[in-house]
Design a protein around this motif. Sequence first.
Motif, PDB file in Angstrom:
ATOM      1  N   VAL A   1       0.827  -1.309  -0.078  1.00 11.98           N
ATOM      2  CA  VAL A   1       0.149   0.057   0.167  1.00 11.98           C
ATOM      3  C   VAL A   1       0.931   1.326   0.046  1.00 11.98           C
ATOM      4  CG1 VAL A   1      -1.682   1.107   1.417  1.00 11.98           C
ATOM      5  CG2 VAL A   1      -1.880  -1.144   1.264  1.00 11.98           C
ATOM      6  N   ARG A   2       1.809   1.096   0.751  1.00 14.43           N
ATOM      7  CA  ARG A   2       2.782   2.407   0.782  1.00 14.43           C
ATOM      8  C   ARG A   2       3.499   2.607  -0.587  1.00 14.43           C
ATOM      9  NH1 ARG A   2       7.044   2.250   5.857  1.00 14.43           N
ATOM     10  NH2 ARG A   2       4.995   1.712   6.684  1.00 14.43           N
ATOM     11  N   GLU A   3       3.968   1.254  -0.977  1.00 15.23           N
ATOM     12  CA  GLU A   3       4.716   1.858  -2.244  1.00 15.23           C
ATOM     13  C   GLU A   3       3.874   2.172  -3.425  1.00 15.23           C
ATOM     14  OE1 GLU A   3       7.599   1.716  -5.327  1.00 15.23           O
ATOM     15  OE2 GLU A   3       7.769   1.660  -3.019  1.00 15.23           O
ATOM     16  N   ALA A   4       2.551   1.747  -3.470  1.00 15.11           N
ATOM     17  CA  ALA A   4       1.600   2.047  -4.562  1.00 15.11           C
ATOM     18  C   ALA A   4       1.246   3.489  -4.261  1.00 15.11           C
ATOM     19  CB  ALA A   4       0.443   1.167  -4.437  1.00 15.11           C
ATOM     20  N   THR A   5       0.934   3.936  -3.071  1.00 15.05           N
ATOM     21  CA  THR A   5       0.621   5.186  -2.819  1.00 15.05           C
ATOM     22  C   THR A   5       1.811   6.279  -3.182  1.00 15.05           C
ATOM     23  OG1 THR A   5      -0.806   4.558  -1.063  1.00 15.05           O
ATOM     24  CG2 THR A   5      -0.241   6.847  -0.910  1.00 15.05           C
ATOM     25  N   THR A   6       2.990   5.931  -2.926  1.00 18.32           N
ATOM     26  CA  THR A   6       4.211   6.694  -3.142  1.00 18.32           C
ATOM     27  C   THR A   6       4.115   6.896  -4.805  1.00 18.32           C
ATOM     28  OG1 THR A   6       5.425   5.953  -1.282  1.00 18.32           O
ATOM     29  CG2 THR A   6       6.612   7.067  -3.054  1.00 18.32           C
ATOM     30  N   ASN A   7       4.137   5.947  -5.576  1.00 17.90           N
ATOM     31  CA  ASN A   7       4.254   5.829  -6.847  1.00 17.90           C
ATOM     32  C   ASN A   7       2.791   6.766  -7.641  1.00 17.90           C
ATOM     33  OD1 ASN A   7       6.277   4.436  -7.086  1.00 17.90           O
ATOM     34  ND2 ASN A   7       5.238   2.317  -7.503  1.00 17.90           N
ATOM     35  N   ILE A   8       1.615   6.524  -7.046  1.00 18.18           N
ATOM     36  CA  ILE A   8       0.592   7.394  -7.544  1.00 18.18           C
ATOM     37  C   ILE A   8       0.924   8.948  -7.235  1.00 18.18           C
ATOM     38  CG2 ILE A   8      -1.918   8.201  -6.946  1.00 18.18           C
ATOM     39  CD1 ILE A   8      -2.259   5.115  -6.252  1.00 18.18           C
ATOM     40  N   LEU A   9       1.497   9.397  -5.935  1.00 22.89           N
ATOM     41  CA  LEU A   9       1.969  10.640  -5.778  1.00 22.89           C
ATOM     42  C   LEU A   9       2.951  11.019  -6.562  1.00 22.89           C
ATOM     43  CD1 LEU A   9       1.670  10.503  -1.855  1.00 22.89           C
ATOM     44  CD2 LEU A   9       0.018  11.641  -3.432  1.00 22.89           C
ATOM     45  N   ARG A  10       4.025  10.399  -6.795  1.00 22.84           N
ATOM     46  CA  ARG A  10       5.284  10.903  -7.423  1.00 22.84           C
ATOM     47  C   ARG A  10       5.099  10.780  -8.952  1.00 22.84           C
ATOM     48  NH1 ARG A  10      10.471   7.878  -5.341  1.00 22.84           N
ATOM     49  NH2 ARG A  10      11.217   9.466  -6.999  1.00 22.84           N
ATOM     50  N   HIS A  11       4.442   9.743  -9.614  1.00 23.25           N
ATOM     51  CA  HIS A  11       4.416   9.503 -10.970  1.00 23.25           C
ATOM     52  C   HIS A  11       3.153   9.546 -11.685  1.00 23.25           C
ATOM     53  CE1 HIS A  11       8.720   8.501 -10.260  1.00 23.25           C
ATOM     54  NE2 HIS A  11       8.318   7.494  -9.258  1.00 23.25           N
ATOM     55  N   SER A  12       2.118  10.066 -11.090  1.00 22.11           N
ATOM     56  CA  SER A  12       0.632   9.978 -12.028  1.00 22.11           C
ATOM     57  C   SER A  12       0.200  11.262 -11.537  1.00 22.11           C
ATOM     58  CB  SER A  12      -0.111   8.887 -11.586  1.00 22.11           C
ATOM     59  OG  SER A  12      -0.527   9.235 -10.083  1.00 22.11           O
TER      60      SER A  12
END
Length: 407
Positions: free
Chosen positions: A313-324
């Motif tokens: 969950v943490r990794e997916a959230t970080t990717n959404i914030l940084r790369h989308s």
Amino acid sequence: MKSADTHRAPGAGVTATWNYTLGSIVFLFIIIDAIIAFDYLADFTATRDPLVLALLISGLLAAAARIRYCWFLRDDDFGPVPPRAWTIALFAPAVLSWALAFAVPELSVYAAAQIWFSGVLFAAALPGSRRWIVTGIMLGATAIPALWHVLWDRPIIAQPVGLSHGLVLLYGAMLPFMLFTSLWMWRIIRRLDEARVLAAKLAVTQERLRFAADLHDIQGHHLQVIALQAELAERTLGADTARTAAQLTEIRLTAKHAMEETRSLVAGLRDIDFADELENAREVLSLSGAACALEITDIPRDPAAQRVLGFAVREATTNILRHSTATRATIELASDRDGYALTITNNGVGDAVDPADSHGGSGLAGLRDRVAAIGGTLAVDRSVAEGAECFELSVWIPGDDRRGGAQ
């Protein structure tokens, strides 16, 4: 991965508030200027008077300048006063229309109103009391042509006041209050957003300071002890072999104890309750402008499984914030195939990881290893839903009984 885009999509967060504020201001000016332009056009069609045509052209130019000038009201981009060139462009056609008001008594109210509209818009960009001083000056300047014609006993309205005249007079009278109030609310919301961002940065800084203080307490104490023990060992070296060996043993145990306490400190920082991790993800994504829905029907009991899912969950959230540039996200967790399936989707692919890459970025590679360590699988995919390209992260882990005591 490509560098993250730090700009959120239009319509997200405080940007949406500005878009709505700007849209309402522009719409108000368009309505007023359209009413005046249609009256000018009707009068010119009937009279073919070149002065009326000049008023129509100057009014349209003034309207275009005002609409463009509205963008400068977002004072966080341009400072307290907009560029001088655009201010001159704002007033030039309005002053021309105001001057023509002395030559056309029947249309003097409409003609003089141009300097009122532009003046109020300019005043809205000024700070404090200067705004009301300029508004008062513009009100006086607007009244001069009408008073001039009244003194010379010239009718300033050639026909009974109709609906269009009433609307222009009503909007014109309310313009300062509507404009200043809208911008006041916008600035309050922007300040609140800045305060929220600052609070988040302060919270991160405070946590870093806390961690640094704890690490200093642990490492500083143990390193000091190791230094003293090493000094004692150095003094007894060659003179008392048994004592030297004992001191070296103490140094080894002290260093081991320091490593264990450091690991405990890091573990305490990184291990977060899975339910808290879900709520944190929803809150962070919502604050970033992505509406996040949680659909949790079953949660594994094993703490090791919860820890892995929490990292996912943490990794997916970080990717959404940084790369989308996502505006919607969904986190689903349910029983599936004698195990548990976690699916995280978002509708703003942006620079997200390419599913063709079997390992993805370093964050996903580390997550893949964690999932594989408990017998699970990880997959990423892209799809199209409701006309938007979506990114999906799927994690499957075996059930508690199938993992047994593996962890």
